[in-house]
Every structure is written in structure tokens, then in C-alpha cells.
Motif scaffolding. Structure first.
Motif, PDB file in Angstrom:
ATOM      1  N   ILE A 247       0.929  -1.249  -0.003  1.00  0.00           N
ATOM      2  CA  ILE A 247      -0.011  -0.009   0.048  1.00  0.00           C
ATOM      3  C   ILE A 247       0.804   1.453   0.011  1.00  0.00           C
ATOM      4  CG2 ILE A 247      -1.729   1.353   1.365  1.00  0.00           C
ATOM      5  CD1 ILE A 247      -2.541  -1.618   2.211  1.00  0.00           C
ATOM      6  N   PHE A 248       0.747   1.935  -0.999  1.00  0.00           N
ATOM      7  CA  PHE A 248       1.656   2.941  -1.300  1.00  0.00           C
ATOM      8  C   PHE A 248       0.840   4.442  -1.272  1.00  0.00           C
ATOM      9  CE2 PHE A 248       2.683  -0.691  -3.853  1.00  0.00           C
ATOM     10  CZ  PHE A 248       3.827  -1.033  -3.221  1.00  0.00           C
ATOM     11  N   GLN A 253      -3.133  10.635   1.078  1.00  0.00           N
ATOM     12  CA  GLN A 253      -3.217  10.107   2.122  1.00  0.00           C
ATOM     13  C   GLN A 253      -1.865  10.227   2.953  1.00  0.00           C
ATOM     14  OE1 GLN A 253      -3.333   6.514  -0.025  1.00  0.00           O
ATOM     15  NE2 GLN A 253      -5.387   6.199   0.345  1.00  0.00           N
ATOM     16  N   PRO A 273     -16.565   4.743   0.300  1.00  0.00           N
ATOM     17  CA  PRO A 273     -15.898   3.232   0.698  1.00  0.00           C
ATOM     18  C   PRO A 273     -14.678   3.216  -0.266  1.00  0.00           C
ATOM     19  CG  PRO A 273     -18.189   3.151   0.387  1.00  0.00           C
ATOM     20  CD  PRO A 273     -17.760   4.497   0.046  1.00  0.00           C
ATOM     21  N   GLY A 274     -13.655   2.442   0.323  1.00  0.00           N
ATOM     22  CA  GLY A 274     -12.322   2.447  -0.549  1.00  0.00           C
ATOM     23  C   GLY A 274     -11.444   3.243  -0.814  1.00  0.00           C
ATOM     24  N   THR A 275     -11.679   4.287  -0.124  1.00  0.00           N
ATOM     25  CA  THR A 275     -10.715   5.387  -0.316  1.00  0.00           C
ATOM     26  C   THR A 275      -9.465   5.312   0.313  1.00  0.00           C
ATOM     27  OG1 THR A 275     -12.108   7.000   0.948  1.00  0.00           O
ATOM     28  CG2 THR A 275     -12.383   7.141  -1.353  1.00  0.00           C
ATOM     29  N   GLY A 276      -9.423   4.270   1.274  1.00  0.00           N
ATOM     30  CA  GLY A 276      -8.253   4.295   2.094  1.00  0.00           C
ATOM     31  C   GLY A 276      -8.276   4.915   3.382  1.00  0.00           C
ATOM     32  N   LYS A 277      -9.191   4.877   3.882  1.00  0.00           N
ATOM     33  CA  LYS A 277      -9.510   5.575   5.176  1.00  0.00           C
ATOM     34  C   LYS A 277      -8.801   4.752   6.335  1.00  0.00           C
ATOM     35  CE  LYS A 277     -13.838   5.920   5.078  1.00  0.00           C
ATOM     36  NZ  LYS A 277     -14.043   5.350   3.594  1.00  0.00           N
ATOM     37  N   THR A 278      -9.085   3.333   6.296  1.00  0.00           N
ATOM     38  CA  THR A 278      -8.287   2.333   7.203  1.00  0.00           C
ATOM     39  C   THR A 278      -6.940   2.326   6.997  1.00  0.00           C
ATOM     40  OG1 THR A 278     -10.494   1.213   7.192  1.00  0.00           O
ATOM     41  CG2 THR A 278      -8.444   0.164   8.042  1.00  0.00           C
ATOM     42  N   VAL A 279      -6.499   2.388   5.722  1.00  0.00           N
ATOM     43  CA  VAL A 279      -5.007   2.475   5.325  1.00  0.00           C
ATOM     44  C   VAL A 279      -4.395   3.740   6.105  1.00  0.00           C
ATOM     45  CG1 VAL A 279      -3.366   2.701   3.537  1.00  0.00           C
ATOM     46  CG2 VAL A 279      -5.175   1.087   3.499  1.00  0.00           C
ATOM     47  N   GLN A 495     -21.955   5.036   5.204  1.00  0.00           N
ATOM     48  CA  GLN A 495     -21.666   3.439   5.750  1.00  0.00           C
ATOM     49  C   GLN A 495     -22.157   3.409   7.096  1.00  0.00           C
ATOM     50  OE1 GLN A 495     -18.164   1.537   4.307  1.00  0.00           O
ATOM     51  NE2 GLN A 495     -17.366   3.436   3.496  1.00  0.00           N
ATOM     52  N   TYR A 522      -9.703   2.908  -4.491  1.00  0.00           N
ATOM     53  CA  TYR A 522      -8.680   1.915  -4.877  1.00  0.00           C
ATOM     54  C   TYR A 522      -9.194   0.542  -4.850  1.00  0.00           C
ATOM     55  CZ  TYR A 522      -5.438   5.668  -3.984  1.00  0.00           C
ATOM     56  OH  TYR A 522      -4.531   7.067  -3.957  1.00  0.00           O
ATOM     57  N   ARG A 523     -10.360   0.378  -4.350  1.00  0.00           N
ATOM     58  CA  ARG A 523     -10.795  -1.033  -4.183  1.00  0.00           C
ATOM     59  C   ARG A 523     -11.828  -1.368  -5.431  1.00  0.00           C
ATOM     60  NH1 ARG A 523     -14.490  -0.990   0.067  1.00  0.00           N
ATOM     61  NH2 ARG A 523     -12.534  -1.043   1.405  1.00  0.00           N
ATOM     62  N   GLU A 646     -13.343  -6.812   2.040  1.00  0.00           N
ATOM     63  CA  GLU A 646     -13.283  -6.651   0.597  1.00  0.00           C
ATOM     64  C   GLU A 646     -13.123  -8.047  -0.113  1.00  0.00           C
ATOM     65  OE1 GLU A 646     -10.651  -3.305  -0.225  1.00  0.00           O
ATOM     66  OE2 GLU A 646      -9.010  -4.757  -0.525  1.00  0.00           O
ATOM     67  N   ARG A 693     -18.123  -3.567  -1.368  1.00  0.00           N
ATOM     68  CA  ARG A 693     -17.122  -4.644  -0.789  1.00  0.00           C
ATOM     69  C   ARG A 693     -16.379  -5.396  -2.078  1.00  0.00           C
ATOM     70  NH1 ARG A 693     -15.943  -2.341   2.810  1.00  0.00           N
ATOM     71  NH2 ARG A 693     -17.372  -0.889   2.086  1.00  0.00           N
ATOM     72  N   ARG A 695     -14.411  -5.967  -5.253  1.00  0.00           N
ATOM     73  CA  ARG A 695     -13.340  -5.126  -6.335  1.00  0.00           C
ATOM     74  C   ARG A 695     -13.616  -5.272  -7.987  1.00  0.00           C
ATOM     75  NH1 ARG A 695      -8.531  -5.134  -2.680  1.00  0.00           N
ATOM     76  NH2 ARG A 695      -7.309  -4.304  -4.667  1.00  0.00           N
TER      77      ARG A 695
HETATM   78  N1  LIG Z   1      -2.705   4.619  -2.019  1.00  0.00           N
HETATM   79  C1  LIG Z   1      -3.338   3.413  -2.364  1.00  0.00           C
HETATM   80  N2  LIG Z   1      -2.919   2.508  -3.379  1.00  0.00           N
HETATM   81  C2  LIG Z   1      -3.172   1.361  -3.665  1.00  0.00           C
HETATM   82  N3  LIG Z   1      -4.233   0.921  -3.119  1.00  0.00           N
HETATM   83  C3  LIG Z   1      -4.729   1.517  -1.878  1.00  0.00           C
HETATM   84  C4  LIG Z   1      -4.352   2.741  -1.684  1.00  0.00           C
HETATM   85  N4  LIG Z   1      -5.058   3.231  -0.388  1.00  0.00           N
HETATM   86  C5  LIG Z   1      -5.781   2.158  -0.219  1.00  0.00           C
HETATM   87  N5  LIG Z   1      -5.653   1.007  -1.107  1.00  0.00           N
HETATM   88  C6  LIG Z   1      -6.391  -0.225  -1.048  1.00  0.00           C
HETATM   89  O1  LIG Z   1      -7.858   0.148  -1.198  1.00  0.00           O
HETATM   90  C7  LIG Z   1      -8.579  -0.788  -0.303  1.00  0.00           C
HETATM   91  C8  LIG Z   1      -9.701  -0.027   0.261  1.00  0.00           C
HETATM   92  O2  LIG Z   1      -8.731   0.793   1.439  1.00  0.00           O
HETATM   93  P1  LIG Z   1      -9.433   0.844   2.853  1.00  0.00           P
HETATM   94  O3  LIG Z   1     -10.188  -0.420   3.325  1.00  0.00           O
HETATM   95  O4  LIG Z   1      -8.227   1.735   3.541  1.00  0.00           O
HETATM   96  O5  LIG Z   1     -10.690   1.914   2.318  1.00  0.00           O
HETATM   97  P2  LIG Z   1     -11.642   2.506   3.311  1.00  0.00           P
HETATM   98  O6  LIG Z   1     -11.798   4.016   2.997  1.00  0.00           O
HETATM   99  O7  LIG Z   1     -11.360   2.340   4.721  1.00  0.00           O
HETATM  100  O8  LIG Z   1     -12.961   1.685   3.085  1.00  0.00           O
HETATM  101  P3  LIG Z   1     -14.189   1.143   3.378  1.00  0.00           P
HETATM  102  O9  LIG Z   1     -14.716   2.594   4.226  1.00  0.00           O
HETATM  103  O10 LIG Z   1     -14.887   1.009   2.406  1.00  0.00           O
HETATM  104  O11 LIG Z   1     -13.922   0.218   4.612  1.00  0.00           O
HETATM  105  C9  LIG Z   1      -7.587  -1.783   0.269  1.00  0.00           C
HETATM  106  O12 LIG Z   1      -7.649  -2.809  -0.610  1.00  0.00           O
HETATM  107  C10 LIG Z   1      -6.421  -0.941   0.197  1.00  0.00           C
HETATM  108  O13 LIG Z   1      -5.151  -1.709   0.462  1.00  0.00           O
END
Ligand SMILES: Nc1ncnc2c1ncn2[C@@H]1O[C@H](COP(=O)(O)OP(=O)(O)OP(=O)(O)O)[C@@H](O)[C@H]1O
Length: 716
Positions: A247-248, A253, A273-279, A495, A522-523, A646, A693, A695
Motif C-alpha cells: 500500500i503506497f 493520504q 468506501p475504498g478511499t483508503g481511510k483505514t489504510v 456507511q 482504490y478498491r 473486501e 465490498r 473489487r
Molecule cells: N494509495 C493506495 N494505493 C493502492 N491501494 C490502496 C491505496 N490506499 C488504499 N488502497 C487499497 O484500497 C482498498 C481500500 O482501502 P481501505 O480499506 O483503507 O478503504 P476505506 O476507505 O477504509 O474503505 P471502507 O470505508 O469501504 O471500509 C484496500 O484494498 C487498500 O489496500
């Protein structure tokens, strides 16, 4: 003979995952041989004929597989891919390495796949869209370069004439170029892109375009390459396919997670969703842990135990046991219960689940000689007014703010409701039991009385913030002294699937000037994203702080198949079609454990498990607190359970009007209009969460009438 250093490029993971299980171990053997002696005969390390970049090398991994590497300095090699013989030579002919003029990091450019994405595009002339201008006509070559796009990519960008082509080509670009192109395609000006993207990724060093030794040390390189010489580390990395090393962080971010200057108070990150918030939350924890003074602690919390367990395992991937040791990862109810238990020891009440509390309310309401109030209404009144404001007396209840409640109560009615609440609480006391929210309110009361020295945490990071109750926020506020970097809050009201709504500022959590929204998904493919957004209709959502949130600019870089929405004549027909669909996905190369089947209720999930097993497919019901082993088959679960997970393919089953919204989850409109609307929105969010969820593949099916949330997009 001295050995070589082998560095893995980020793209390597993709080719490695695609390799057969019998070839994968040979890759490690190959890396070891390279490290020992790259010149040994068996490896046949050589420059291939016709390569665009003279530093490209190929080497033998097995009889049929070749590695593609880049030799950039004495005895240092980048491993780009391991592929079948011919594919490897194709790739070797078409890649370039260079130092990016903005980030100073090393970039890998795959011209073959870059130009390959343009083949389906309409031509400039002689086609239906013949007069379509180039999508980036307004951006000069110099501007592209200034923003960090490599000159070899620019001619391809000039060929682009549709948004689809933009989204197709960015998948194959180096990271900075991808972000720049997406933002330009979104209508941002060159200056805006410089300020919001490129300047954030820019290095302060003076860049020497030949100095790879310096470039390898820069953060941009480290994001795209795994720089390790340790074979055990290689092994670990390669066997954890979706682990955090891949995860770059996007500059937006990274700016949030790794910010060096402290936030002068609580900070909030929202995003679809999937914008990398958890990351971002995980990387934030890591950054905070790196500068944590000895003897202090960080809390990473979320709503459910399942999600807390998931965070724990991600955090371990990111920073190993050493990082985990500095962080308390617990779901919010455990945090609350821990505080109460510390104070009351064995006298602490036992915890009752929300469903048990609701049943008790329904019983109490039905026992009344005159049934003026529905059990659901009373439960919500207790949770959202009494517990949210920590109301302890009748007088306080008379003065309480009931904003958000849709049924007016006059004074005599308030007196009636209060006496029912007192009776309810008395019964729980007699049982020595309490609801989880009651315990949170009690914990908040205890912690609010502590001095700053007694507050147990230096930093708190919260994921899935939209689901927390007012009492949770009061508690969290009291567990960390008010200071720089105290709270980092991540969530998305779209959500929200539990019935908790509040505003951070009402609990002394002031995020003004410290909030950001992430927009790049990203998902999920953009086809799935569009279908998911359709499910939300025109419902309004908040930003966790009392204002309206919009998903403006929310987009995905991934493209794929359109989701399927299919109606069947009967549940039996739907279930047998499910088995066929799952079989097809597996034939297309999706592994069973990469497929999820989701239903609104346990009963629907159970019938899906049965249908899959009847069709001789492996399937496992994913219950609470347990992650199935990879060989247990397709994952089947409820919509609540899939939150935060996911899968490559998701099948939502039983999406009929009978199940979605689930009638028993709705407060009657006549009882409380606003609560009814909130219940509906929650059901809608459940469907939205489930769909997002996926991909790559999504199917939504039902028998009978479709769920009203599907109506706008069902064409039958
Ligand atoms: N900068 C990035 N480059 C590539 N992949 C990324 C990046 N940031 C996040 N991801 C990937 O995108 C997916 C979603 O990330 P994450 O679960 O953090 O999102 P989220 O916003 O918390 O999602 P949700 O709210 O739906 O649970 C994951 O598979 C994560 O590994």
C-alpha cells in the motif's frame, strides 16, 4: 565473487500472485542465487535484444519462466516480474526506468501496457467520434513534465479522447503520473494539481538524474520498491498477498498519515468506501508510534470486535509485533467495559447485546395495560435522548433536547415515558446487567472525573467513526488529554449501519480546520461504484459533525465488468443461479475465498451456504470473531458481517422488497416519522456497504419484487 542486491518493484507482486504455486518457491530460490552470484551460468543473466532501456536484463528462473530485471548500478538489480518466457521478453522490450524530476524517486514505466490500453480508443478521424478533441488539449507538454509526468508517457496522453480511456490508461502509469492525470481529467487546473498533488510529493533535494544511489533512498522510491536484502523478509512479503507493504500512500493520504507538524487538536478524515481511510488510520498509528515517548500508549479503536481484530492483523503486517506492542487495539465496547471493570471489579454489571435490550423493551411495552408506545420507539428514545445526554432524573428529561426525534411528547407523555425508562433501568439493575451504551455512558462519567495525568492514552485513532454513539465520544474525549494530535478520526456516514448519530463538536471534539475528504477509490471498479452510488438515491448524509457531506469528485481508477442485477421467479431458482454464478467466477480464476455471498439475514445466508454445498461447491458461513481458513471455500455472511472486508467478487442475494428494507428493522412511520426515515437510510447504507465490498465482480439478485433501493437502476 560478491553477490548482488535484489530489490523488488511494486509491480512485481502482481506477476508473482499470478504464478502457479509450484513456480512461486522457485522465485525465492532464484533471488537467493542472484544474491549469491548473479554471474553464475545457470541464471543466464543478460540484456535482451531490442530493449528500449539498455539496463534491462532477463534471467532464467525455470525452464519456462524468465525474470525481468533492471540493472542500474554495480551489483544492484530491480526485480520487475517473473513471467512465462515470451511474455517476459515482451515486457523486457518495453520498459523504462528513470528518476522522476519531481519526486526524485525511481519510476518504472511500462510503455507496452500504457499504449496497449489505447488500442480500443476511437481514432482522431474517420470514426464516429472522429472530431473528438484530445482530452488534455489544454495541458502543454511542459506542464505535464512540470507536474511529474515522464516525457515518454505524454504522446500516449495526447491520444486520449474519452474519460474511459483516461481511467484505462492511469492503471498502467507510475503513481504520481496517475494522480496528476486523474486530477487534470477531473477538471482541476495545472496550478491546482501542482498545489494539491505534485508539490506534496516533491522532494526538497536537488535531483541529479543519474544518481540512483541517492534516488533509492528517497521516500518515493521506497513507496514503489521494497528495498530489502534479507531473504527471510522477501519470503514473508511474498506470502502475504494483500499485506500492507503494497500500500503506497497517495500524496493526499500520506499528507494526512505521516504529517510531521502536529495537528493542533482532533483531526477528521472522511471519504467514500475504498478511499483508503483505514489504510490512512493504520499509517497514522504507525507514524505516531514512531515518535511515542516511552511509557505512553496509543488506542486504535473501531465499532465491532470483528473490525478490531482485522485492524490488529493489518497493524501487525505494517509494523510487526514491535508496533503492536505500543498500541492498544480494541473495539469501543471493550474500551468502555474495561473502564467500568477497573472501577467496579467483579461488581461490574454484565453486558447485554442490542438485540436483547430491544426484546426487553418490546416486552415492557407489551405489558402496559394501555399500549401508547412501541418498544422500538422506547428503545430509541432511551438510547438517543436519555443515554446520549446522560440524563439521570425526571427533571433533566423534561428539559432534554429531543432534536432528531419525530414524535412530539407533551409533558404528561414525557412523564409516562420517563416512568417506563425508570422501570426498564430498575429491571436491568436487578439483573445486574446493562446495555453496552449504558456502560459507555458510565465509563464516560468515570473517565471525565480523571485528571490529565490519569488519562491512559497519548493518542487515540478511531476507524468507522460514523457508528459510534454520543456516549462513546464522551468517553474517548475523556481518555486522552486535550492536546496536539489527541484524536484522529476516520469515518463515512454513507456507511452508518448502526443507529448512532451525533456530532463531534457536541462532545468537545473540535475538528474545525483539521478535516479532509479522500476521493479516490482504490478498491472498486467504476462500474461497481456507479451502481453502488445509485443505491443511495438522493438520500442526504452528514459529515460526522452536523453538516451535509457530498461524494463530489469520488471516483475509481479501476475499470471492469458491469454489475449484474437479476430477478428470479423463486428463491430456489435464485439459489441455483447463485451456484452457477459462483462456479463461473471460479472458472474465470477467482479463488473460492475471494468470493463473498451476502444476505440481509442469517436465514438468507444459511440458505446460500446450503445451495452452494448442494452444488458441490465449498462454502463457509462467516460468523462473528472468526476468520475462515483459505481452504474452507466461498465466504457467506450477513450484510453486517461484511462491513470493512473486501472480495474480488460479491453476490448479494435475496435483495427483494420483502428483505430490503427488513420490516422488523423499521420503526413504524406512524410511531416516529424521523426514526422511520433514519431506519430506512440505515437499511439503504447496509446495501451500499455490501455492494462496495466488491473489487471486480458484483451481482445483486432477488425473487419477487426488487428492493425499493434497486428500483432506479433495474431495467426489466
Ligand atoms: N494509495 C493506495 N494505493 C493502492 N491501494 C490502496 C491505496 N490506499 C488504499 N488502497 C487499497 O484500497 C482498498 C481500500 O482501502 P481501505 O480499506 O483503507 O478503504 P476505506 O476507505 O477504509 O474503505 P471502507 O470505508 O469501504 O471500509 C484496500 O484494498 C487498500 O489496500
Amino acid at each position: 565473487m560478491p553477490g548482488a542486491k535484489v530489490i523488488m518493484a511494486d509491480v512485481f507482486g502482481k506477476s508473482y500472485d499470478a504464478l502457479d504455486g509450484s513456480v512461486q518457491p522457485q522465485v525465492l530460490q532464484f533471488i537467493m542465487k542472484m544474491q549469491r552470484d548473479p554471474d553464475s551460468n545457470g541464471l543466464n543473466l543478460k540484456p535482451p535484444k531490442g530493449a528500449k532501456d539498455k539496463r534491462v536484463r532477463t534471467a532464467r528462473v525455470t525452464d519456462n519462466y524468465r525474470a525481468v530485471l533492471m540493472h542500474y548500478a554495480e551489483r544492484i538489480y530491480y526485480l520487475v516480474a517473473v513471467l512465462p518466457h515470451d511474455d517476459a521478453y515482451d515486457l523486457a522490450a518495453n520498459i523504462l526506468f528513470d528518476i522522476n524530476k519531481v519526486t526524485g524517486g525511481i519510476e518504472l514505466i511500462n510503455l507496452g501496457s500504457l499504449y496497449g490500453t489505447l488500442s480500443g480508443q476511437p481514432k482522431a478521424a474517420g470514426s464516429a467520434e472522429g472530431t473528438q478533441p484530445s482530452f488534455f488539449a489544454g495541458v502543454s507538454d511542459a506542464d505535464f513534465e512540470r507536474l511529474g509526468v515522464h516525457p515518454s508517457i505524454i504522446p500516449a496522453l495526447r491520444e486520449i479522447r474519452s474519460e474511459d480511456a483516461v481511467l484505462g490508461i492511469v492503471e498502467t502509469m507510475p503513481k504520481l503520473a496517475r494522480d496528476v492525470v486523474l486530477c487534470l481529467a477531473d477538471g482541476m487546473s495545472v496550478e491546482e494539481v501542482w498545489e494539491q498533488v505534485s508539490s506534496l510529493a516533491a522532494t526538497e533535494d536537488k535531483i541529479d538524474p543519474q544518481d540512483y544511489e541517492a534516488a533509492i533512498e528517497r521516500p518515493a522510491t521506497k513507496e514503489a520498491f521494497v528495498v530489502t536484502g534479507d531473504i527471510a523478509e522477501f519470503g514473508r512479503i511474498l506470502t502475504e498477498p494483500l499485506s500492507a507493504w503494497r500500500i503506497f500512500l497517495h500524496p493526499a493520504q500520506r499528507a494526512l498519515a505521516e504529517r510531521k507538524t502536529p495537528y493542533k487538536g482532533p483531526a477528521r478524515v472522511t471519504g467514500g468506501p475504498g478511499t483508503g481511510k483505514t489504510v490512512v488510520a493504520l499509517h497514522r498509528v504507525k507514524a505516531l508510534a514512531e515518535r511515542l515517548p516511552p511509557g505512553q500508549a496509543i488506542l486504535l479503536t473501531t465499532f465491532t470486535t470483528n473490525l478490531a481484530n482485522l485492524l490488529k492483523s493489518h497493524l501487525k503486517d505494517l509494523g510487526g509485533a514491535q508496533l503492536l506492542a505500543k498500541v492498544d487495539v480494541r473495539n469501543i465496547d471493550k474500551v468502555a467495559y474495561g473502564t467500568v471493570k477497573e472501577t467496579f471489579g467483579p461488581e461490574a454489571p454484565s453486558r447485554l447485546k442490542d438485540s436483547e435490550i430491544l426484546n426487553r423493551w418490546i416486552e415492557l411495552a407489551e405489558e402496559q395495560p394501555v399500549q401508547r408506545y412501541d418498544g422500538r420507539f422506547l428503545n430509541a428514545e432511551w438510547k438517543q435522548v436519555v443515554l446520549a445526554q446522560d440524563i439521570r432524573s425526571r427533571d433533566e428529561y423534561f428539559a432534554a433536547n429531543r432534536a432528531g426525534r419525530g414524535r412530539r411528547l407533551n409533558r404528561p407523555e414525557r412523564a409516562q415515558v420517563w416512568s417506563l425508562i425508570e422501570e426498564f433501568e430498575r429491571r436491568l439493575d436487578r439483573e445486574k446487567a446493562a446495555s453496552v451504551i449504558q456502560l459507555a455512558a458510565q465509563a464516560a462519567r468515570i473517565a471525565s472525573g480523571w485528571s490529565d495525568e490519569e488519562r491512559p492514552y497519548r493518542h487515540i485513532v478511531v476507524d468507522e467513526a460514523q457508528d459510534l454513539h454520543a456516549a462513546h465520544w464522551k468517553l474517548l474525549r475523556a481518555l486522552v488529554p486535550e492536546q496536539d494530535d489527541d484524536l484522529f478520526i476516520v469515518g463515512d456516514a454513507h456507511q452508518r449501519i448502526y443507529d448512532n448519530r451525533t456530532s463531534l463538536s457536541a462532545h468537545g471534539i473540535n475538528i474545525r480546520g483539521r478535516s479532509k475528504r479522500l476521493t479516490l477509490n482504490y478498491r472498486t471498479t467504476r462500474q461497481i461504484l456507479a451502481a453502488s452510488l445509485n443505491l443511495l438515491g438522493d438520500s442526504k448524509f452528514d459529515d460526522l459533525d452536523g453538516n451535509t457531506e457530498q461524494l463530489r469528485g469520488y471516483r475509481s481508477v479501476l475499470s471492469g465488468a458491469s454489475p449484474e442485477t437479476v430477478r428470479y421467479r423463486s428463491p430456489a431458482e435464485e439459489m441455483s443461479a447463485l451456484a452457477k454464478r459462483v462456479e463461473t467466477w471460479q472458472q474465470e480464476g477467482i479463488k473460492p475465498q475471494e468470493i463473498a455471498v451476502v444476505g440481509r439475514t442469517h436465514a438468507i445466508a444459511d440458505s446460500a451456504v446450503q445451495a452452494l454445498r448442494d452444488a458441490k461447491l465449498d462454502a463457509v458461513k462467516v460468523e462473528d470473531y472468526r476468520v475462515p481458513d483459505p481452504d474452507e471455500g466461498v465466504h457467506v455472511m450477513t450484510m453486517h458481517r461484511i462491513k470493512g472486508l473486501e472480495y474480488r467478487a460479491v453476490a448479494i442475494v435475496g435483495a427483494s422488497d420483502q428483505n430490503m428494507p427488513l420490516p422488523s428493522a423499521l420503526t413504524p412511520e406512524t410511531e416516529d416519522r424521523l426514526q422511520h426515515a433514519a431506519d430506512l437510510r440505515r437499511e439503504q447504507s447496509l446495501l451500499f456497504v455490501s455492494a462496495t465490498r466488491a473489487r471486480e465482480q458484483l451481482s445483486v439478485t432477488w425473487s419477487g419484487r426488487p428492493s425499493r433501493f434497486l428500483e432506479p437502476r433495474t431495467s426489466r
